[in-house]
Write a protein that holds these residues in place. Sequence first.
Motif, PDB file in Angstrom:
ATOM      1  N   PHE A  56      10.369  -7.759  -3.352  1.00 40.84           N
ATOM      2  CA  PHE A  56      10.076  -8.107  -1.963  1.00 40.84           C
ATOM      3  C   PHE A  56       8.581  -8.040  -1.643  1.00 40.84           C
ATOM      4  N   TYR A  57       7.911  -7.029  -2.186  1.00 41.76           N
ATOM      5  CA  TYR A  57       6.551  -6.713  -1.727  1.00 41.76           C
ATOM      6  C   TYR A  57       5.564  -6.619  -2.888  1.00 41.76           C
ATOM      7  N   GLY A  58       5.701  -7.496  -3.870  1.00 44.72           N
ATOM      8  CA  GLY A  58       4.927  -7.396  -5.097  1.00 44.72           C
ATOM      9  C   GLY A  58       3.435  -7.490  -4.911  1.00 44.72           C
ATOM     10  N   ASP A  59       2.964  -8.177  -3.870  1.00 45.29           N
ATOM     11  CA  ASP A  59       1.521  -8.327  -3.665  1.00 45.29           C
ATOM     12  C   ASP A  59       1.033  -7.542  -2.447  1.00 45.29           C
ATOM     13  N   CYS A  60       1.831  -6.590  -1.974  1.00 47.09           N
ATOM     14  CA  CYS A  60       1.431  -5.736  -0.856  1.00 47.09           C
ATOM     15  C   CYS A  60       0.850  -4.425  -1.387  1.00 47.09           C
ATOM     16  N   ASP A  61      -0.045  -3.817  -0.624  1.00 51.36           N
ATOM     17  CA  ASP A  61      -0.590  -2.523  -1.038  1.00 51.36           C
ATOM     18  C   ASP A  61       0.479  -1.438  -0.869  1.00 51.36           C
ATOM     19  N   GLU A  62       0.221  -0.269  -1.449  1.00 49.55           N
ATOM     20  CA  GLU A  62       1.235   0.787  -1.484  1.00 49.55           C
ATOM     21  C   GLU A  62       1.626   1.259  -0.088  1.00 49.55           C
ATOM     22  N   ALA A  63       0.661   1.357   0.812  1.00 53.35           N
ATOM     23  CA  ALA A  63       0.980   1.806   2.170  1.00 53.35           C
ATOM     24  C   ALA A  63       1.897   0.816   2.877  1.00 53.35           C
ATOM     25  N   THR A  64       1.637  -0.469   2.691  1.00 49.85           N
ATOM     26  CA  THR A  64       2.489  -1.498   3.295  1.00 49.85           C
ATOM     27  C   THR A  64       3.888  -1.456   2.696  1.00 49.85           C
ATOM     28  N   GLN A  65       3.972  -1.308   1.385  1.00 51.87           N
ATOM     29  CA  GLN A  65       5.273  -1.203   0.733  1.00 51.87           C
ATOM     30  C   GLN A  65       6.074  -0.027   1.283  1.00 51.87           C
ATOM     31  N   ALA A  66       5.426   1.130   1.390  1.00 53.89           N
ATOM     32  CA  ALA A  66       6.115   2.331   1.857  1.00 53.89           C
ATOM     33  C   ALA A  66       6.600   2.164   3.292  1.00 53.89           C
ATOM     34  N   ASP A  69       7.082 -15.742  -5.903  1.00 51.85           N
ATOM     35  CA  ASP A  69       8.311 -15.270  -5.252  1.00 51.85           C
ATOM     36  C   ASP A  69       9.354 -14.927  -6.319  1.00 51.85           C
ATOM     37  N   ARG A  70       9.837 -13.683  -6.288  1.00 44.41           N
ATOM     38  CA  ARG A  70      10.873 -13.243  -7.230  1.00 44.41           C
ATOM     39  C   ARG A  70      12.251 -13.155  -6.591  1.00 44.41           C
ATOM     40  N   VAL A  71      12.340 -13.519  -5.327  1.00 43.46           N
ATOM     41  CA  VAL A  71      13.632 -13.527  -4.644  1.00 43.46           C
ATOM     42  C   VAL A  71      14.196 -14.945  -4.622  1.00 43.46           C
ATOM     43  N   VAL A  72      13.483 -15.862  -3.988  1.00 45.33           N
ATOM     44  CA  VAL A  72      13.895 -17.268  -3.962  1.00 45.33           C
ATOM     45  C   VAL A  72      12.999 -18.037  -4.933  1.00 45.33           C
ATOM     46  N   VAL A 130       4.377 -26.690   1.669  1.00 47.38           N
ATOM     47  CA  VAL A 130       3.152 -25.901   1.677  1.00 47.38           C
ATOM     48  C   VAL A 130       3.293 -24.825   0.613  1.00 47.38           C
ATOM     49  N   GLU A 131       2.317 -24.712  -0.274  1.00 49.09           N
ATOM     50  CA  GLU A 131       2.379 -23.706  -1.330  1.00 49.09           C
ATOM     51  C   GLU A 131       1.322 -22.642  -1.089  1.00 49.09           C
ATOM     52  N   LEU A 132       1.752 -21.380  -1.144  1.00 46.84           N
ATOM     53  CA  LEU A 132       0.869 -20.243  -0.998  1.00 46.84           C
ATOM     54  C   LEU A 132       0.935 -19.382  -2.258  1.00 46.84           C
ATOM     55  N   PRO A 133      -0.113 -18.635  -2.542  1.00 46.21           N
ATOM     56  CA  PRO A 133      -0.016 -17.642  -3.612  1.00 46.21           C
ATOM     57  C   PRO A 133       0.809 -16.451  -3.137  1.00 46.21           C
ATOM     58  N   GLY A 134       1.159 -15.587  -4.053  1.00 45.70           N
ATOM     59  CA  GLY A 134       1.766 -14.321  -3.671  1.00 45.70           C
ATOM     60  C   GLY A 134       3.273 -14.277  -3.732  1.00 45.70           C
TER      61      GLY A 134
END
Length: 233
Positions: A141-151, A187-190, A207-211
């Motif tokens: 879900f949150y592979g490119d988020c920082d640890e604080a955001t993930q938590a 994206d590892r979900v969809v 539209v294609e985005l990174p992440g």
Amino acid sequence: MTTFALLHGAWHDAWCWDRVTPLLKQAGHDVIVPRLPSDDGSADFDTYADVACTSLRECSDDVVVVAHSLAGATGALIPSRRPIRHLVYLCASIPDGGVALAAQMGIMASEFGEGWLAALTEPDDQLRTQWADFDFVRRVFYGDCDEATQAAAIEHLRPQSAYPFAVPCPLTAHPSVSCTYVVCSEDRVVSPEWSRGKARDIGANLVELPGSHSPFLSRPQVVAGVLLAAAST
């Protein structure tokens, strides 16, 4: 002035749009973020769409619906209930007419489809599950988020009933409304490959985005820019 209706995906809630909402409001638009009945074991996607439309009852026809992840199945049902100007799918699952979403998981989902059941608790009497393997959640879900955001995100996750996954989609065809599909390359979900194909099938602007799967957390300004561009078409 456009009203953006931001629809959250499975196990999530309105909080997931907190970084995007102020950017849309600063641009002079209204934002509505309904709380979908994810933890109601009797609610199917028709019910979800009714809840979303009720939140839009006082709005004009100048509405852009933004559907993330599982909310794609809800967003696709809204144009038959009320006028909207544009529909944006963000890393979204869009079921085929007459087919249950669960039957499409194998081709729609990538890493998520291979490991999600083992990462969840056992369903309760309303088929509700919660996440037990938080390493899996962080990765998919949150592979490119920082640890604080993930938590913080993990702290806010809520139960999700599996019931709507098993109900065949009532659509016979995709609604004839202009739409945009936003795919994230990691994206590892969809599956990004599936998403690109679905965008072609429904005639959506691509539209294609990174992440990863949750760009509203990792790239809120980019997501807001995409939504504002969709509202200007």
